[in-house]
Design a protein around this motif. Structure first.
Motif, mmCIF file in Angstrom:
data_model
loop_
_atom_site.group_PDB
_atom_site.id
_atom_site.type_symbol
_atom_site.label_atom_id
_atom_site.label_comp_id
_atom_site.label_asym_id
_atom_site.label_seq_id
_atom_site.Cartn_x
_atom_site.Cartn_y
_atom_site.Cartn_z
ATOM 1 N N GLY A 185 0.777 -1.236 0.000
ATOM 2 C CA GLY A 185 0.000 0.000 0.000
ATOM 3 C C GLY A 185 0.809 1.287 0.000
ATOM 4 N N GLU A 186 2.133 1.184 0.139
ATOM 5 C CA GLU A 186 2.980 2.380 0.157
ATOM 6 C C GLU A 186 3.082 2.999 -1.241
ATOM 7 O OE1 GLU A 186 4.551 4.516 2.048
ATOM 8 O OE2 GLU A 186 3.671 3.592 3.834
ATOM 9 N N THR A 187 3.571 4.241 -1.304
ATOM 10 C CA THR A 187 3.765 4.866 -2.609
ATOM 11 C C THR A 187 4.998 4.252 -3.293
ATOM 12 O OG1 THR A 187 5.055 6.586 -1.549
ATOM 13 C CG2 THR A 187 2.744 7.076 -1.975
ATOM 14 N N THR A 188 5.007 4.333 -4.619
ATOM 15 C CA THR A 188 6.144 3.810 -5.375
ATOM 16 C C THR A 188 6.917 4.969 -5.997
ATOM 17 O OG1 THR A 188 4.897 3.643 -7.422
ATOM 18 C CG2 THR A 188 4.860 1.713 -5.967
ATOM 19 N N ALA A 189 8.154 4.664 -6.435
ATOM 20 C CA ALA A 189 8.961 5.648 -7.161
ATOM 21 C C ALA A 189 9.196 5.116 -8.576
ATOM 22 C CB ALA A 189 10.290 5.851 -6.439
ATOM 23 N N TRP A 190 9.327 6.039 -9.541
ATOM 24 C CA TRP A 190 9.556 5.639 -10.933
ATOM 25 C C TRP A 190 10.971 5.080 -11.076
ATOM 26 C CZ3 TRP A 190 5.639 5.300 -14.187
ATOM 27 C CH2 TRP A 190 4.472 6.034 -13.898
ATOM 28 N N LEU A 191 11.116 4.101 -11.973
ATOM 29 C CA LEU A 191 12.455 3.660 -12.327
ATOM 30 C C LEU A 191 12.466 3.206 -13.782
ATOM 31 C CD1 LEU A 191 13.650 0.242 -10.868
ATOM 32 C CD2 LEU A 191 11.300 0.676 -11.560
ATOM 33 N N GLU A 192 13.648 3.291 -14.402
ATOM 34 C CA GLU A 192 13.763 2.937 -15.802
ATOM 35 C C GLU A 192 14.015 1.439 -15.929
ATOM 36 O OE1 GLU A 192 16.167 4.940 -19.435
ATOM 37 O OE2 GLU A 192 15.987 6.164 -17.622
ATOM 38 N N LEU A 193 13.181 0.779 -16.714
ATOM 39 C CA LEU A 193 13.355 -0.662 -16.914
ATOM 40 C C LEU A 193 14.377 -0.904 -18.015
ATOM 41 C CD1 LEU A 193 9.591 -1.712 -16.975
ATOM 42 C CD2 LEU A 193 11.228 -2.272 -15.162
ATOM 43 N N PRO A 194 15.021 -2.074 -18.023
ATOM 44 C CA PRO A 194 15.885 -2.405 -19.159
ATOM 45 C C PRO A 194 15.040 -2.493 -20.436
ATOM 46 C CG PRO A 194 15.659 -4.300 -17.658
ATOM 47 C CD PRO A 194 14.971 -3.138 -17.018
ATOM 48 N N LEU A 195 15.667 -2.244 -21.575
ATOM 49 C CA LEU A 195 14.920 -2.267 -22.845
ATOM 50 C C LEU A 195 14.913 -3.654 -23.474
ATOM 51 C CD1 LEU A 195 15.950 1.201 -24.341
ATOM 52 C CD2 LEU A 195 13.897 0.574 -23.036
ATOM 53 N N THR A 196 15.478 -4.611 -22.763
ATOM 54 C CA THR A 196 15.400 -6.005 -23.211
ATOM 55 C C THR A 196 14.838 -6.860 -22.085
ATOM 56 O OG1 THR A 196 17.665 -6.391 -22.495
ATOM 57 C CG2 THR A 196 17.346 -5.846 -24.812
ATOM 58 N N GLY A 197 14.147 -7.919 -22.493
ATOM 59 C CA GLY A 197 13.562 -8.834 -21.520
ATOM 60 C C GLY A 197 13.329 -10.188 -22.169
ATOM 61 N N ARG A 198 12.443 -10.989 -21.587
ATOM 62 C CA ARG A 198 12.144 -12.313 -22.127
ATOM 63 C C ARG A 198 10.626 -12.500 -22.212
ATOM 64 N NH1 ARG A 198 15.762 -12.326 -18.421
ATOM 65 N NH2 ARG A 198 14.159 -12.658 -16.827
ATOM 66 N N VAL A 199 10.209 -13.366 -23.139
ATOM 67 C CA VAL A 199 8.789 -13.714 -23.232
ATOM 68 C C VAL A 199 8.442 -14.617 -22.051
ATOM 69 C CG1 VAL A 199 7.042 -14.964 -24.564
ATOM 70 C CG2 VAL A 199 8.688 -13.488 -25.738
ATOM 71 N N HIS A 200 7.515 -14.131 -21.190
ATOM 72 C CA HIS A 200 7.047 -14.958 -20.066
ATOM 73 C C HIS A 200 5.981 -15.921 -20.572
ATOM 74 C CE1 HIS A 200 6.036 -15.898 -15.857
ATOM 75 N NE2 HIS A 200 4.775 -15.857 -16.235
ATOM 76 N N THR A 201 5.056 -15.382 -21.372
ATOM 77 C CA THR A 201 4.072 -16.215 -22.051
ATOM 78 C C THR A 201 3.515 -15.420 -23.227
ATOM 79 O OG1 THR A 201 2.140 -17.653 -21.770
ATOM 80 C CG2 THR A 201 2.072 -15.521 -20.667
#
Lengths: 154, 229
Positions: A66-82
């Motif tokens: 329930g706490e607030t979140t902070a923005w962060l930059e995700l990597p521009l590569t990943g994997r197919v989960h499904t």
């Protein structure tokens, strides 16, 4: 419309052509940085300031604590989960069927991101496929401003 | 929209329908009905609306499971419904069930898709996560004494959806869950033959049944345990 008459497709039951259109002033509110990020080639997620749970689909508040979140930059590569292949879709995407929807998993993120996978035929998509983000050069501040393609093609 | 790997035949029909149940205190019920059924456990669970928001937590364990069973499982991911597992856990606790596979006579579950039936076997703890496919092939969830034309070594161990489920009955949203309660009620009374014209689908000596209903995509799920009195 008055001068054009009414298009009638059938009489039993009566089926007529009607026009429907609506303009909508839509606020992205606290999600705004995500959509602005897409126009700069950034993929923004969020991280809980208390429990550190990390969202690949950003949320302003943590669903775990329930706490607030902070923005962060995700990597521009990943994997197919499904993935799934859509043979039918909304009017906007109908001409692009069959198309592939994927859930992307990123290193360092606990949740996933839903996006389109392009540049690979449906029958060659597999779980675990490395993918890279691509951004529209003419962004429209929509989630379709980003999509993914196989990383080895990038 | 039909998406792979499902086909039209894997998906139930959205239909019209109606069902009704009367709930009453024991005192009143015993005056108006000579074969009562008792609700001994109720549980519900919910989860994030968006599938992408769900992965990567610990499995909610049932009494007959251990944490070591699921060391490398990304849970619930998109393959399991944490809300269904929570609903089952709460209903089992209330009804005093330690091992559902051993302590239930039959199950009526929400099979809007063939795939969701397999997911639900696992959420209900009838088999471990990841073993739903083999659980079907073993024959456990089939009815005993019916020739399916398949080789089913453990046929009829715990019949699931003797009613035919949503795939056979249709899915009148709002009435569907009550329809399961009605079928479970008849099973526990042993009165299915009276209502369907023959007792081919009657589970013999049905003492305790489970009904499972599902809203959204694993968003809100309920499990109830019903028992013959």
């Amino acid at each position: 419309m008055e001068n054009k008459g009414t298009i009638v497709y059938g009489v039993d039951p009566l089926v007529v052509h009607d026009h429907y259109e609506i303009d909508y002033r839509h606020s992205y509110a606290e999600d705004s940085p995500f959509f602005i990020g897409l126009t700069k080639g950034q993929l923004l997620g969020s991280r809980c300031t208390a429990c550190k749970y990390t969202y690949a689909t950003p949320r302003a508040h943590c669903m775990e604590c329930g706490e607030t979140t902070a923005w962060l930059e995700l990597p521009l590569t990943g994997r197919v989960h499904t993935f799934t292949t859509c043979h039918y879709g909304g009017e906007l995407f109908l001409k692009e069927t069959p198309f592939t929807l994927i859930l992307v998993e990123f290193d360092g993120a606990d949740s996933l991101l839903l996006s389109r996978l392009k540049g690979v035929p449906p029958e060659r998509v597999r779980i675990g496929l490395p993918v890279a983000a691509h951004f529209s050069k003419t962004p429209s501040f929509k989630v379709t401003d980003v999509w993914f393609e196989p990383a080895d093609k990038a | 929209m039909v998406a792979t790997p499902l086909t039209m035949e894997d998906i139930c029909t959205m239909s019209d329908g109606a069902a009704v149940c009367v709930l009453a205190s024991e005192a009143v019920a015993s005056k108006v009905c000579n074969q009562l059924v008792r609700i001994s456990g109720v549980g519900s669970g919910s989860d994030a609306m968006r599938m992408a928001d769900r992965p990567h937590g610990k499995v909610i364990l049932l009494p007959h499971e251990r944490e070591a069973d699921y060391r490398r499982l990304k849970y619930p991911g998109v393959h399991s419904f944490r809300g269904g597992r929570m609903a089952a856990k709460l209903a089992y606790e209330m009804a005093g069930i330690r091992n559902p596979r051993e302590e239930l006579s039959f199950i009526e579950l929400h099979d809007a898709y063939t795939s969701s039936e397999i997911q639900t076997y696992e959420d209900l703890g009838l088999c471990k996560y990841g073993e739903g496919g083999r659980f079907v092939e073993s024959g456990v969830p089939f009815l005993p004494g019916v020739d399916y034309g398949l080789e089913l070594p453990k046929q009829g161990g715990l019949p699931v959806n003797p009613s035919g489920g949503l795939l056979a009955c249709g899915h009148p949203v709002g009435a569907t869950g009550l329809m399961q309660a009605v079928f479970a009620f008849w099973q526990l009374q042993g009165s299915l033959g009276k209502h369907l014209g023959n007792d081919k689908l009657q589970v013999k000596n049905a003492m305790r049944g489970l009904i499972h209903s599902h809203a959204g995509t694993g968003t809100y799920i309920t499990v109830s345990i019903m028992e013959a009195v």
